[in-house]
Design an enzyme around this catalytic site. Structure first.
Site, PDB file in Angstrom:
ATOM      1  N   GLU A   1      40.949  76.623  73.759  1.00  0.00           N
ATOM      2  CA  GLU A   1      39.994  75.925  72.879  1.00  0.00           C
ATOM      3  C   GLU A   1      38.976  76.902  72.301  1.00  0.00           C
ATOM      4  O   GLU A   1      38.308  77.637  73.042  1.00  0.00           O
ATOM      5  CB  GLU A   1      39.265  74.812  73.651  1.00  0.00           C
TER       6      GLU A   1
ATOM      7  N   LYS B   1      33.307  66.373  79.890  1.00  0.00           N
ATOM      8  CA  LYS B   1      34.473  67.109  79.386  1.00  0.00           C
ATOM      9  C   LYS B   1      34.048  68.510  78.935  1.00  0.00           C
ATOM     10  O   LYS B   1      34.725  69.502  79.178  1.00  0.00           O
ATOM     11  CB  LYS B   1      35.118  66.326  78.234  1.00  0.00           C
TER      12      LYS B   1
ATOM     13  N   ASP C   1      43.422  75.494  91.005  1.00  0.00           N
ATOM     14  CA  ASP C   1      44.040  74.218  90.636  1.00  0.00           C
ATOM     15  C   ASP C   1      43.059  73.430  89.755  1.00  0.00           C
ATOM     16  O   ASP C   1      42.120  72.794  90.252  1.00  0.00           O
ATOM     17  CB  ASP C   1      44.360  73.463  91.947  1.00  0.00           C
TER      18      ASP C   1
ATOM     19  N   HIS D   1      32.248  75.105  65.940  1.00  0.00           N
ATOM     20  CA  HIS D   1      33.507  74.754  66.586  1.00  0.00           C
ATOM     21  C   HIS D   1      34.646  74.779  65.573  1.00  0.00           C
ATOM     22  O   HIS D   1      35.678  75.397  65.790  1.00  0.00           O
ATOM     23  CB  HIS D   1      33.345  73.344  67.148  1.00  0.00           C
TER      24      HIS D   1
HETATM   25  C1  MEV Z   1      34.431  69.631  73.035  1.00  0.00           C
HETATM   26  O1  MEV Z   1      35.584  70.140  73.660  1.00  0.00           O
HETATM   27  C2  MEV Z   1      33.307  69.431  74.034  1.00  0.00           C
HETATM   28  C3  MEV Z   1      32.109  68.663  73.504  1.00  0.00           C
HETATM   29  O2  MEV Z   1      32.547  67.431  72.938  1.00  0.00           O
HETATM   30  C4  MEV Z   1      31.181  68.422  74.674  1.00  0.00           C
HETATM   31  C5  MEV Z   1      30.050  67.461  74.388  1.00  0.00           C
HETATM   32  O3  MEV Z   1      30.163  66.617  73.482  1.00  0.00           O
HETATM   33  O4  MEV Z   1      29.052  67.551  75.122  1.00  0.00           O
HETATM   34  C6  MEV Z   1      31.397  69.424  72.408  1.00  0.00           C
END
Ligand code: MEV
Length: 417
Positions: free
Chosen positions: A82, A255, A271, A368
């Site tokens: 990513e 996430k 793991d 991003h």
């Molecule tokens: C993207 O992989 C992760 C985010 O969505 C985390 C978040 O929203 O805090 C940018």
């Protein structure tokens, strides 16, 4: 249609397996050649690690800079496909570096193995019977792994939980530098006949719990307002309050944390599914919520904290078997599972800070998607210098799609290709 019956596939040498699969799936020569080439270096290791291996799926290994954990600088290897995950750690770590970096605390490395006892009429009596034999249970568990005991680990406690209609035993085991799944699973299996003898019940499952809440790590860091801006402090507090109030947001918040933690986990051969299971189960205790929290210090700076289970090891499993994992541990200078766990918690916090900073200010799409655009350009067939050129053009247009990348590629003057 592909026939999924490929009898004896696992007995074939890897190259022949690839041939069989390529035939069955109707792979073209280019795809087949790619799989063959991708396995040229690490194919043999991969073959030992898993089953029916035909090739290797390479994941980029990056290194996050600027991080200081418990007063020591650390370079952090991160395996992730990513975009912007590694950059996020570099940026977040730089912004808290002069204020001391990240400071951590860690529980001893204790894992839980569960033993399910079924067929009991009097659950309380069975529980009392188990607890009365604690010393014998301890001795039998420790006999499973004398090396671990010599290293200072081993059985720590037995708990007996009434989870009607079952009695559920928890063996609490200090696994030292291991992740510990094999150790505690062995103990749970070996102790089963003795548990049946004591309780008069029948043992069902014997397996570790991935809710590794006896192995928590806590990390905290201060991001000075004069470094990140007072508006950003307030923006991050509001972003965190959103996650604390809404599980839909908390899932995404967490996430992002796991983007960083899993990447270090994968780089070090740990793991990642166990890390994920532990983190989310822990986040769900008392209602699903964010694994991190933020507050404003009396000086107006941002104080961030994180707490989560960190079941990782530096011995055994893929960590020992994979030379890349070994090299990753060397880059980090992690000679104990404790240090690895602390650094990983720090990475999770810093990653989260950077995601919230981006979300609370310009949004994540600029940074991003700029990086994501490179992947899209590659997927469209761009190579070399074309990749950056096409990625930039897509970002400028605000359209990051493969068909746009293809059009841009077609429009490129021949000599520019
Ligand atoms: C993207 O992989 C992760 C985010 O969505 C985390 C978040 O929203 O805090 C940018």
């Amino acid at each position: 249609m592909t026939n999924s019956r490929l009898p004896g596939l696992h007995n074939l040498p890897r190259a022949e397996r690839l041939t069989r699969v390529a035939q069955a799936a109707g792979l073209d020569a280019a795809a087949r050649a790619h799989l063959e080439a991708a396995a040229a270096h690490d194919g043999e290791i991969a073959d030992h690690l898993s089953e029916n291996v035909i090739s290797v799926m390479a994941v980029p290994l990056g290194v996050a800079t600027n991080l200081r954990v418990d007063g020591q600088d650390v370079l952090v290897p991160m395996a992730t496909e990513e975009s912007s995950v590694v950059a996020a750690v570099c940026n977040g770590a730089r912004a808290c570096r002069d204020a001391g970096g990240v400071v951590t605390e860690a529980d001893p490395p204790r894992m839980i193995a569960q033993v399910q006892v079924t067929g009991l009429e009097d659950l309380s009596a069975a529980r009392d019977a188990v607890l009365a034999r604690r010393d014998e249970i301890a001795a039998r568990c420790n006999a499973c792994d004398p090396v671990l005991v010599r290293l200072g680990g081993g059985f720590r406690d037995v708990e007996a939980r009434i989870v009607p209609p079952f009695l559920v035993l928890h063996l609490i085991v200090d696994v030292r530098d291991a992740m510990g799944a094999n150790t505690v699973n062995t103990m749970a299996e070996r102790i089963a006949p003795f548990v049946e003898e004591i309780t008069g019940g029948r043992v069902g499952l014997r397996i570790l719990s991935n809710l590794a809440d006896r192995r928590l790590v806590r990390a905290r860091a201060v991001w000075p307002a004069e470094v990140i801006g007072a508006d950003v402090v307030d923006g991050i507090l509001s972003a965190w309050a959103f996650a604390a109030a809404d599980p839909y947001r908390a899932a995404t918040h967490n996430k992002g944390i796991m983007n960083g933690i899993d990447a270090v986990g994968l780089a070090t051969g740990n793991d990642t599914r166990a890390l994920e299971a532990g983190a989310h189960a822990f986040a769900a205790q008392g209602g699903y919520g964010p694994l991190s929290s933020y507050e404003k210090t009396p000086q107006g700076d941002l104080l961030g904290r994180i707490e989560l289970p960190m079941p990782v090891g530096i011995v055994g499993g893929a960590t020992r078997a994979h030379p890349t994992a070994q090299a990753a541990l060397k880059i980090m200078g992690a000679t104990t599972a404790d240090r690895l766990a602390r650094v990983m918690a720090a990475v999770g916090l810093v990653q989260n800070f950077s995601a919230l900073r981006a979300l609370a200010t310009e949004g994540i799409q600029r940074g991003h998607m700029g990086l994501h655009a490179r992947n899209v350009a590659i997927a469209a067939g761009a190579t070399g210098a074309q990749i950056d050129r096409i990625a930039r053009a897509m970002v400028e247009r605000g359209e990051i799609r493969e068909n746009v990348a293809r059009t841009l590629l077609d429009e490129m003057p021949r000599k520019g290709r």
